[in-house]
Motif scaffolding. Structure first.
Motif, PDB file in Angstrom:
ATOM      1  N   GLU A  90       0.807  -1.210   0.000  1.00 21.16           N
ATOM      2  CA  GLU A  90       0.000   0.000   0.000  1.00 21.16           C
ATOM      3  C   GLU A  90       0.843   1.264   0.000  1.00 21.16           C
ATOM      4  O   GLU A  90       1.718   1.438   0.825  1.00 21.16           O
ATOM      5  N   SER A  91       0.556   2.123  -0.933  1.00 16.64           N
ATOM      6  CA  SER A  91       1.225   3.418  -0.898  1.00 16.64           C
ATOM      7  C   SER A  91       0.359   4.392  -0.102  1.00 16.64           C
ATOM      8  O   SER A  91       0.489   5.588  -0.204  1.00 16.64           O
ATOM      9  N   ALA A  92      -0.555   3.819   0.666  1.00 13.62           N
ATOM     10  CA  ALA A  92      -1.465   4.619   1.478  1.00 13.62           C
ATOM     11  C   ALA A  92      -0.707   5.481   2.471  1.00 13.62           C
ATOM     12  O   ALA A  92       0.341   5.101   2.976  1.00 13.62           O
ATOM     13  N   VAL A  93      -1.255   6.642   2.737  1.00 20.82           N
ATOM     14  CA  VAL A  93      -0.603   7.576   3.641  1.00 20.82           C
ATOM     15  C   VAL A  93      -1.584   8.004   4.734  1.00 20.82           C
ATOM     16  O   VAL A  93      -2.761   8.197   4.485  1.00 20.82           O
ATOM     17  N   HIS A 135       3.539   9.668  -2.874  1.00 18.05           N
ATOM     18  CA  HIS A 135       3.652  11.113  -2.959  1.00 18.05           C
ATOM     19  C   HIS A 135       2.286  11.760  -3.192  1.00 18.05           C
ATOM     20  O   HIS A 135       1.922  12.734  -2.537  1.00 18.05           O
ATOM     21  N   LYS A 136       1.524  11.189  -4.135  1.00 19.71           N
ATOM     22  CA  LYS A 136       0.211  11.766  -4.445  1.00 19.71           C
ATOM     23  C   LYS A 136      -0.775  11.483  -3.335  1.00 19.71           C
ATOM     24  O   LYS A 136      -1.638  12.309  -3.051  1.00 19.71           O
ATOM     25  N   ASN A 137      -0.645  10.325  -2.704  1.00 18.64           N
ATOM     26  CA  ASN A 137      -1.526  10.051  -1.572  1.00 18.64           C
ATOM     27  C   ASN A 137      -1.274  11.046  -0.451  1.00 18.64           C
ATOM     28  O   ASN A 137      -2.184  11.432   0.267  1.00 18.64           O
ATOM     29  N   ARG A 138      -0.021  11.473  -0.334  1.00 15.47           N
ATOM     30  CA  ARG A 138       0.294  12.447   0.699  1.00 15.47           C
ATOM     31  C   ARG A 138      -0.421  13.775   0.400  1.00 15.47           C
ATOM     32  O   ARG A 138      -0.991  14.400   1.285  1.00 15.47           O
ATOM     33  N   ALA A 139      -0.407  14.169  -0.865  1.00 10.73           N
ATOM     34  CA  ALA A 139      -1.092  15.403  -1.258  1.00 10.73           C
ATOM     35  C   ALA A 139      -2.599  15.286  -1.015  1.00 10.73           C
ATOM     36  O   ALA A 139      -3.239  16.219  -0.515  1.00 10.73           O
ATOM     37  N   SER A 140      -3.164  14.102  -1.350  1.00 10.80           N
ATOM     38  CA  SER A 140      -4.610  13.911  -1.132  1.00 10.80           C
ATOM     39  C   SER A 140      -4.935  13.933   0.349  1.00 10.80           C
ATOM     40  O   SER A 140      -5.951  14.503   0.759  1.00 10.80           O
ATOM     41  N   ALA A 141      -4.075  13.295   1.150  1.00 10.45           N
ATOM     42  CA  ALA A 141      -4.326  13.258   2.594  1.00 10.45           C
ATOM     43  C   ALA A 141      -4.275  14.673   3.167  1.00 10.45           C
ATOM     44  O   ALA A 141      -5.059  15.036   4.043  1.00 10.45           O
ATOM     45  N   LEU A 142      -3.382  15.473   2.631  1.00 14.55           N
ATOM     46  CA  LEU A 142      -3.236  16.840   3.120  1.00 14.55           C
ATOM     47  C   LEU A 142      -4.488  17.663   2.773  1.00 14.55           C
ATOM     48  O   LEU A 142      -4.988  18.432   3.604  1.00 14.55           O
ATOM     49  N   ALA A 143      -4.995  17.472   1.545  1.00 14.68           N
ATOM     50  CA  ALA A 143      -6.222  18.177   1.145  1.00 14.68           C
ATOM     51  C   ALA A 143      -7.382  17.753   2.037  1.00 14.68           C
ATOM     52  O   ALA A 143      -8.205  18.569   2.465  1.00 14.68           O
ATOM     53  N   ARG A 144      -7.432  16.457   2.332  1.00 12.27           N
ATOM     54  CA  ARG A 144      -8.487  15.925   3.179  1.00 12.27           C
ATOM     55  C   ARG A 144      -8.366  16.481   4.604  1.00 12.27           C
ATOM     56  O   ARG A 144      -9.351  16.753   5.262  1.00 12.27           O
ATOM     57  N   LEU A 145      -7.110  16.628   5.049  1.00 11.18           N
ATOM     58  CA  LEU A 145      -6.881  17.191   6.384  1.00 11.18           C
ATOM     59  C   LEU A 145      -7.454  18.612   6.465  1.00 11.18           C
ATOM     60  O   LEU A 145      -8.065  18.990   7.466  1.00 11.18           O
ATOM     61  N   ARG A 146      -7.286  19.373   5.377  1.00  7.52           N
ATOM     62  CA  ARG A 146      -7.820  20.741   5.382  1.00  7.52           C
ATOM     63  C   ARG A 146      -9.344  20.728   5.556  1.00  7.52           C
ATOM     64  O   ARG A 146      -9.892  21.536   6.307  1.00  7.52           O
TER      65      ARG A 146
END
Lengths: 356, 224
Positions: free
Chosen positions: B83-86, B106-117
């Motif tokens: 899993e490249s899950a973050v 890397h992209k999962n990190r960006a998605s997780a960050l958007a979700r965090l917002r």
């Protein structure tokens, strides 16, 4: 844990046993004369959209693919991941991905432009499910960090864990700007992932030499380097470990490698996607999995310049601890600040340090 | 942590919220709990999620602890695409955001960050002093035209599909929290009938769920 240290370390610089014993010719290129450069396969998403199929035929395929039975296995593919892979396959195969808004809706004769034929889509998904061919070989690429790297049979698929190399190098060059302008080496580069990640951090004044014994890897890494226009920064050389680096001995600012580290007797029990399809050359690290890592440790002392930095990926805690112990005792005085760095799953994965 | 006293936190993730579907899936898949740590309630100053949402991605990332999912087995070369899950844990608030669906870590990190917002906007309340309260423009913009506090320079009403709706929603939630979930009290302050504010709350799933969760915790009936 007891690890047997091969006592023949000294002779490895000539002919590492890992490379010679495991380098079996790979069928599909062994017929090509070694002098002719290999032509790398073009990943699906970069092929021209010269095929087409009607939306309803594509939907039929999609339904077939979703319901194709997975053969019994002790280690079956995760159904959630397979569904995601199917979505990614469509993303890569369709010219305009948004042209299939509702897969599974009623029949439609609209033609959809494809980068491969419908027959091929049936064939490759069958390979994915029935032969457990890795998804990345099916589409010919792997998304790694913000890169999309070409991969094909004979080249190790870069792992998410390995993405950390680039962050570690980024941290080191931020603290020590001199390392940015120096020469770096990525040994056993495979697809070129680490070299490309690092090359982009170092910028125009950096230089990376990436080596691999496998001619397929050399060809794929070169393709990837050119796709990211890094050919002025990254040079690909074919050969075993340090052999192609004799002209830069003692001059390296950095040395990085994700060498084969799986113990030989674990290879047969690997997940089919890995064990049946990925190159043994890139996986098998000898009896304890540590042959190549020890060879790299021994070479690092003479290849790195004073203050030079290294990162090696390992199989986990045992190998990390063994290497740290080896560097602090057997290879005393050569290295400082030797550390174990965990991957994001919390497994002790990397050994880093500096040369005195 | 001193700053913790500034925030009111909403404790449970509504698992059916559309924006959180991926998180819920990941939780089921990995058998992980997604409980949030919490801090005490105290409304002494006007600081909160607005402060976090103003940070750059890099600054916000620095407040987070990142991990992938702990899965069994050795990982690395052993697995094809482990899993490249973050999973990002926002340390000041304890809020956890996850992403599993992208093709690289890397992209999962960006998605997780958007979700965090989004989670920060929904979960971390900015405190309001009702005596001196004046609604911000972004809130006025999501109100229907009949609101008596709305002025002509607000432009047409911004609906849930507009990206600017999130900021207005954030301000509206702050207000509804300040009046402890009372829609009629909030409606008076918004110059609207109770019914009109109710319809506005119900027009967006995540807004409705956040309000109803608060109302349930205060012993009020959920809006339907």
């Amino acid at each position: 844990m007891k690890l047997s240290i091969p006592r023949a370390c000294g002779s490895w610089s000539k002919s590492p046993p890992v490379s010679t014993t495991l380098h079996k010719p790979i069928s599909f290129y062994s017929s090509i004369p070694s002098s002719s450069p290999l032509k790398p396969q073009v990943p699906l998403f970069l092929r021209p959209p010269i095929h087409s199929a009607t939306l309803s035929d594509l939907q039929k395929w999609h339904h077939w693919a979703k319901t194709l039975p997975v053969p019994h296995s002790d280690d079956p593919p995760d159904p959630t991941l397979l569904r995601r892979e199917l979505k990614w396959l469509l993303e890569d195969a369709l010219e305009v991905h948004s042209s299939v808004p509702q897969m599974g809706s009623h029949s439609d004769d609209r033609p959809i432009k494809l980068r491969t034929s419908l027959e091929q889509l049936y064939s490759v998904w069958r390979q994915r499910i029935e032969e457990r061919r890795p998804f990345q070989y099916v589409v010919g690429c792997e998304h790694w960090r913000d890169l999309v790297l070409s991969v094909q049979d004979g080249v190790l698929i870069p792992r998410p864990e390995t993405e950390v190399f680039v962050d570690l190098v980024g941290d080191v060059v931020t603290q020590n700007g001199d390392l940015t302008q120096g020469l770096w080496a990525d040994l056993g580069t495979g697809s070129g992932a680490i070299a490309i990640g690092i090359g982009r951090i170092l910028g125009p004044r950096g230089r990376v030499i990436a080596t691999d014994l496998s001619p397929v890897a050399v060809s794929v890494a070169s393709f990837n380097v050119q796709r990211y226009s890094l050919q002025d920064i990254i040079e690909i050389r074919q050969g075993s470990w340090f052999e192609p680096l004799k002209d830069v001995e003692g001059k390296l600012s950095g040395l990085v490698s994700n060498p084969p580290y799986i113990p030989s007797d674990h290879i047969s029990g690997l997940q089919p996607e890995v064990g049946w399809h990925e190159p043994r050359l890139a996986l098998d690290g000898g009896v304890d999995g540590i042959d190549a890592l020890l060879h790299l440790c021994n070479g690092a002392a003479s290849m790195l310049k004073p203050g030079g930095f290294f990162i090696f990926e390992t199989n986990g805690e045992k190998q990390c601890k063994f290497l740290v112990d080896y560097m602090e005792n057997e290879s005393k005085g050569n290295f400082y600040d030797v550390k174990i760095v965990p991957d994001f799953a919390g497994i002790q994965r990397f050994v880093t340090g500096f040369h005195h | 942590m001193a700053a913790q006293s500034l925030w009111r936190l909403f404790l449970r993730v509504p698992s059916s919220s559309p924006s959180l579907t991926a998180v819920a899936t990941a939780r089921r898949k990995f058998g992980m709990s997604c409980r949030m740590s919490f801090s005490s309630e105290n409304s002494s100053s006007g600081s909160g999620s607005r402060e976090f949402l103003g940070l750059s991605d890099e600054q916000l990332m620095k407040q987070c602890e990142m991990s992938t999912f702990k899965s069994s087995g050795p990982g690395g070369q052993h697995r094809n695409k482990r899993e490249s899950a973050v999973r990002l844990k926002h340390l000041p608030t304890g809020i956890i955001a996850q992403a599993v669906e992208d093709r690289s870590q890397h992209k999962n990190r960006a998605s997780a960050l958007a979700r965090l917002r989004t989670l920060l906007a929904l979960k971390v309340r900015n405190s309001i002093d009702l005596d001196t309260y004046s609604p911000p423009l972004e809130l006025l913009q999501i109100l229907p035209a009949k609101s008596t506090i709305r002025t002509s320079d607000c432009g047409p009403q911004i609906g849930p599909n507009n990206p600017k709706f999130a900021l207005g929603m954030l301000a509206l939630l702050d207000l509804i929290f300040a009046v402890e979930g009372s829609i009629s009290d909030a409606a008076k302050l918004m110059g609207l009938s109770t019914g009109a504010l109710s319809r506005l709350v119900l027009s967006d799933d995540s807004l409705r769920m956040a309000v109803n969760e608060l109302r349930t915790s205060k012993g009020l009936k959920p809006l339907k």
